[in-house]
Motif scaffolding. Structure first.
Motif, PDB file in Angstrom:
ATOM      1  N   ALA A  74       4.036   4.464  -9.104  1.00  0.00           N
ATOM      2  CA  ALA A  74       3.447   3.686  -8.016  1.00  0.00           C
ATOM      3  C   ALA A  74       2.404   2.703  -8.547  1.00  0.00           C
ATOM      4  O   ALA A  74       2.337   1.543  -8.105  1.00  0.00           O
ATOM      5  CB  ALA A  74       2.813   4.624  -6.987  1.00  0.00           C
ATOM      6  N   ILE A  75       1.595   3.149  -9.495  1.00  0.00           N
ATOM      7  CA  ILE A  75       0.580   2.255 -10.061  1.00  0.00           C
ATOM      8  C   ILE A  75       1.238   1.140 -10.867  1.00  0.00           C
ATOM      9  O   ILE A  75       0.809  -0.024 -10.810  1.00  0.00           O
ATOM     10  CB  ILE A  75      -0.423   3.065 -10.897  1.00  0.00           C
ATOM     11  CG1 ILE A  75      -1.289   3.928  -9.961  1.00  0.00           C
ATOM     12  CG2 ILE A  75      -1.297   2.149 -11.756  1.00  0.00           C
ATOM     13  CD1 ILE A  75      -2.268   4.830 -10.669  1.00  0.00           C
ATOM     14  N   ALA A  92       0.842  -1.187   0.000  1.00  0.00           N
ATOM     15  CA  ALA A  92       0.000   0.000   0.000  1.00  0.00           C
ATOM     16  C   ALA A  92       0.879   1.238   0.000  1.00  0.00           C
ATOM     17  O   ALA A  92       1.905   1.284   0.691  1.00  0.00           O
ATOM     18  CB  ALA A  92      -0.931   0.005   1.205  1.00  0.00           C
ATOM     19  N   VAL A  93       0.452   2.273  -0.753  1.00  0.00           N
ATOM     20  CA  VAL A  93       1.266   3.481  -0.863  1.00  0.00           C
ATOM     21  C   VAL A  93       0.377   4.676  -1.173  1.00  0.00           C
ATOM     22  O   VAL A  93      -0.647   4.547  -1.861  1.00  0.00           O
ATOM     23  CB  VAL A  93       2.342   3.317  -1.965  1.00  0.00           C
ATOM     24  CG1 VAL A  93       1.711   3.202  -3.345  1.00  0.00           C
ATOM     25  CG2 VAL A  93       3.351   4.456  -1.936  1.00  0.00           C
ATOM     26  N   GLU A  94       0.737   5.817  -0.647  1.00  0.00           N
ATOM     27  CA  GLU A  94       0.257   7.096  -1.133  1.00  0.00           C
ATOM     28  C   GLU A  94       1.497   7.858  -1.573  1.00  0.00           C
ATOM     29  O   GLU A  94       2.301   8.275  -0.743  1.00  0.00           O
ATOM     30  CB  GLU A  94      -0.499   7.881  -0.061  1.00  0.00           C
ATOM     31  CG  GLU A  94      -1.099   9.182  -0.582  1.00  0.00           C
ATOM     32  CD  GLU A  94      -1.957   9.886   0.462  1.00  0.00           C
ATOM     33  OE1 GLU A  94      -3.159   9.532   0.551  1.00  0.00           O
ATOM     34  OE2 GLU A  94      -1.421  10.739   1.191  1.00  0.00           O
ATOM     35  N   PRO A  95       1.725   8.028  -2.883  1.00  0.00           N
ATOM     36  CA  PRO A  95       2.987   8.599  -3.358  1.00  0.00           C
ATOM     37  C   PRO A  95       3.268   9.971  -2.739  1.00  0.00           C
ATOM     38  O   PRO A  95       2.353  10.776  -2.516  1.00  0.00           O
ATOM     39  CB  PRO A  95       2.777   8.699  -4.874  1.00  0.00           C
ATOM     40  CG  PRO A  95       1.761   7.645  -5.180  1.00  0.00           C
ATOM     41  CD  PRO A  95       0.843   7.632  -4.002  1.00  0.00           C
ATOM     42  N   ALA A  96       4.543  10.220  -2.487  1.00  0.00           N
ATOM     43  CA  ALA A  96       4.943  11.480  -1.859  1.00  0.00           C
ATOM     44  C   ALA A  96       4.732  12.661  -2.785  1.00  0.00           C
ATOM     45  O   ALA A  96       4.496  13.782  -2.314  1.00  0.00           O
ATOM     46  CB  ALA A  96       6.411  11.407  -1.429  1.00  0.00           C
ATOM     47  N   ARG A  97       4.813  12.442  -4.099  1.00  0.00           N
ATOM     48  CA  ARG A  97       4.652  13.522  -5.065  1.00  0.00           C
ATOM     49  C   ARG A  97       3.662  13.084  -6.144  1.00  0.00           C
ATOM     50  O   ARG A  97       3.546  11.889  -6.447  1.00  0.00           O
ATOM     51  CB  ARG A  97       5.985  13.870  -5.731  1.00  0.00           C
ATOM     52  CG  ARG A  97       7.125  14.194  -4.778  1.00  0.00           C
ATOM     53  CD  ARG A  97       8.400  14.477  -5.555  1.00  0.00           C
ATOM     54  NE  ARG A  97       8.765  13.356  -6.427  1.00  0.00           N
ATOM     55  CZ  ARG A  97       9.668  13.434  -7.406  1.00  0.00           C
ATOM     56  NH1 ARG A  97      10.278  14.590  -7.662  1.00  0.00           N
ATOM     57  NH2 ARG A  97       9.953  12.374  -8.155  1.00  0.00           N
ATOM     58  N   ALA A  98       2.974  14.042  -6.712  1.00  0.00           N
ATOM     59  CA  ALA A  98       2.018  13.720  -7.778  1.00  0.00           C
ATOM     60  C   ALA A  98       2.699  12.998  -8.937  1.00  0.00           C
ATOM     61  O   ALA A  98       2.154  12.034  -9.490  1.00  0.00           O
ATOM     62  CB  ALA A  98       1.340  14.997  -8.267  1.00  0.00           C
ATOM     63  N   GLU A  99       3.902  13.462  -9.307  1.00  0.00           N
ATOM     64  CA  GLU A  99       4.572  12.862 -10.467  1.00  0.00           C
ATOM     65  C   GLU A  99       4.993  11.413 -10.224  1.00  0.00           C
ATOM     66  O   GLU A  99       5.382  10.706 -11.157  1.00  0.00           O
ATOM     67  CB  GLU A  99       5.790  13.691 -10.882  1.00  0.00           C
ATOM     68  CG  GLU A  99       6.775  13.971  -9.763  1.00  0.00           C
ATOM     69  CD  GLU A  99       6.564  15.309  -9.099  1.00  0.00           C
ATOM     70  OE1 GLU A  99       7.568  16.007  -8.858  1.00  0.00           O
ATOM     71  OE2 GLU A  99       5.398  15.662  -8.816  1.00  0.00           O
TER      72      GLU A  99
END
Length: 517
Positions: A140-141, A128-135
């Motif tokens: 991540a996907i 599980a992850v919520e990426p630190a940056r939008a880019e």
């Protein structure tokens, strides 16, 4: 070409992976993902998050590709967690993309934000992850897809803030990721020697056999060694052709009865299942005293908790192929599987329904089952054969099979859902999706007016008086209200005609069968 956005990069990656379907029930924080969605992507809408999670599970099992599931932040993820748990137990590859509030307001705990989003779905996602940056979202996907496919397969989770989708990004470089896990050849040689030395080997086959498409190879191995094949306790997928003369039946989920069923064998070869899944407390050995035990599965956790013997982690079809090369001694055939008399027709019982269903159903279909009180009758009278696939709930939680059946049908499989009346009410909204997308889905509701399986367990535990009756449910009216044609049968004399009519229809339809409790 204009600026590449996070959304552009993600959809380009999905195209590279052959993903053309998204299952979901979106909320506000998910909507920007679908701006300018490519026409090659179809969005399959379900009316509740648990329903779409089950649909995604069935679709992934049918296609062998990771299903993409879109959920609303914490509330939507919470609704879906029961079937996410089931996907984890089913070893189903699934990528869950959930919404999150905009990054700029997260410090203020806004409405509909996801607090500690990566912790919430644990422990039933592999990563599980919520990426630190939008880019970082596309990367991540991409990682999530590869992790989902690595054995043991399972769901993964990516939390994406609502404002990330329109941020600049870059297209991902092409990559190839192997997910095959090869077993130790030396240990397979040792297992083959044990199989050759055994005088009375027996095979226990689990869901991993069906998931990996190894049923025919396993039947060939069993024939070489004249080894009976039992389905493991709570096997949630098909194993070998149940019409095969070496198919012995279904092991119960209790220690002592398993040992009794396997007694007389000097080697127990377990493939694609743990040793063993128990449902009630028991005592004594896990296998008959004096019997050697070999486990083969692609889940190292199954190997780590094996109680004795030799445990091998690796690709199931490849391992079976290696064992097939082992020289088999001459052995006499095992005892034939017991046969059961045709049930009488004084009233519609589960036995009568299942026997007539087996006689009249089309073959080469997907079967999704969640009728706990009818499971013994299914084991007695139903045979999953060539071209069929079987799908049940490995977690034991209700609400899986009906949406899974819809997901199988979305993948193009003609599908039968066999659902108890209690189970049906966990995911009744699935009927709307079946009608909306004109799925090739037949639903049989086994209506015994209650949670009959709990009555059976109540007897075992000495508990009486629990509220288990479910009077007054009209599944024909519920189906018609969701857009499906429906019929009801309560007279044994009309059962065959009703079943034939059900399978003669095109599009989704429902048959409610009133069964004696």
């Amino acid at each position: 070409m204009g600026t590449i956005t996070v959304r552009d990069a993600v959809y380009a990656f999905l195209a590279d992976q052959g993903i053309d379907t998204i299952f979901g029930n979106p909320g506000s924080t998910e909507l920007p993902m679908f701006r300018d969605m490519p026409p090659s992507i179809r969005y399959v809408l379900g009316l509740q998050e648990g329903v779409v999670a089950g649909m995604a599970d069935g679709h992934a099992q049918a296609t062998g590709l990771p299903a993409l599931l879109n959920l609303h932040s914490s509330a939507g993820v919470g609704h879906a967690l029961g079937n996410i748990h089931t996907a984890y137990r089913n070893r189903t590859p699934m990528v869950i993309v959930a919404g999150q509030q905009a990054r700029s307001i997260l410090p203020f705990e806004p409405f509909l934000f996801a607090e500690r989003p990566t912790e919430f779905p644990q422990p039933f996602v592999k990563w599980a992850v919520e990426p630190a940056r939008a880019e970082d979202v596309p990367l991540a996907i991409a990682r999530a897809f590869h992790v989902a496919m690595q054995p043991p397969r399972g769901p993964v989770f990516v939390s994406v803030p609502v404002d990330d989708w329109d941020r600049p990004s870059t297209l991902l470089a092409p990559r190839r990721v192997s997910t095959r896990l090869d077993a130790d050849p030396g240990l397979l040689t040792e297992a083959g020697a044990m199989l050759a030395r055994a005088e009375r080997p027996v095979i226990v086959a689990g869901s991993g056999v069906g998931r990996s498409g190894a049923g025919a190879a396993l039947a060939h191995l069993a024939s070489l060694h004249q080894a009976p094949v039992w389905a493991a306790p709570f096997a949630a997928r098909e194993t070998i052709d149940e019409n095969h003369p070496l198919f012995a039946g279904f092991l119960p989920a209790a220690r002592e009865p398993i040992v009794a069923a396997l007694s007389g064998h000097d080697l127990v070869l377990v493939i694609g299942a743990p040793v063993f899944t128990w449902h009630v407390e028991g005592f004594g050995p896990a296998v008959p005293p004096g019997a050697a035990l070999v486990l083969i599965d692609d889940d190292p956790d199954f190997a780590a908790r094996v109680p004795q013997g030799l445990a091998i982690t690796g690709d199931i079809p490849a391992a079976i192929e290696r064992l097939t090369a082992t020289r088999a001694p001459d052995r006499g055939p095992p005892a034939p599987r017991p046969s059961y008399p045709a049930p009488a027709g004084g009233s519609i019982t589960s036995d009568l329904l299942i026997a007539r269903l087996q006689a009249l159903r089309p073959h080469g279909i997907a079967i999704a089952e969640e009728a706990p009180s009818s499971r013994p009758a299914l084991h007695r009278h139903f045979r999953v054969g060539p071209g069929d696939t079987f799908h049940a709930c490995a977690s034991g939680g209700l609400g899986f099979a009906l949406p899974a059946a819809a997901g199988l049908a979305v993948a193009g499989r003609p599908t039968l859902a066999l659902i108890g009346d209690g189970s049906m009410m966990y995911s009744i909204q699935t009927l709307w999706s079946a009608a909306r997308y004109a799925l090739d889905l037949r639903v049989i509701v086994v209506n015994n007016c209650g949670y009959a399986a709990l009555d059976q367990f109540g007897e075992q535990f000495g508990v009486q008086g629990a509220e288990t009756a479910l009077p007054g449910l009209d599944f024909c009216a519920l189906a018609q209200g969701h857009g499906l044609p429906a019929a009801r049968v309560s007279d044994p004399a009309g059962l065959d005609e009703a079943l034939v009519a059900l399978f003669a229809r095109t599009g989704p339809s429902l048959l409610e069968v009133m069964v004696a409790r």
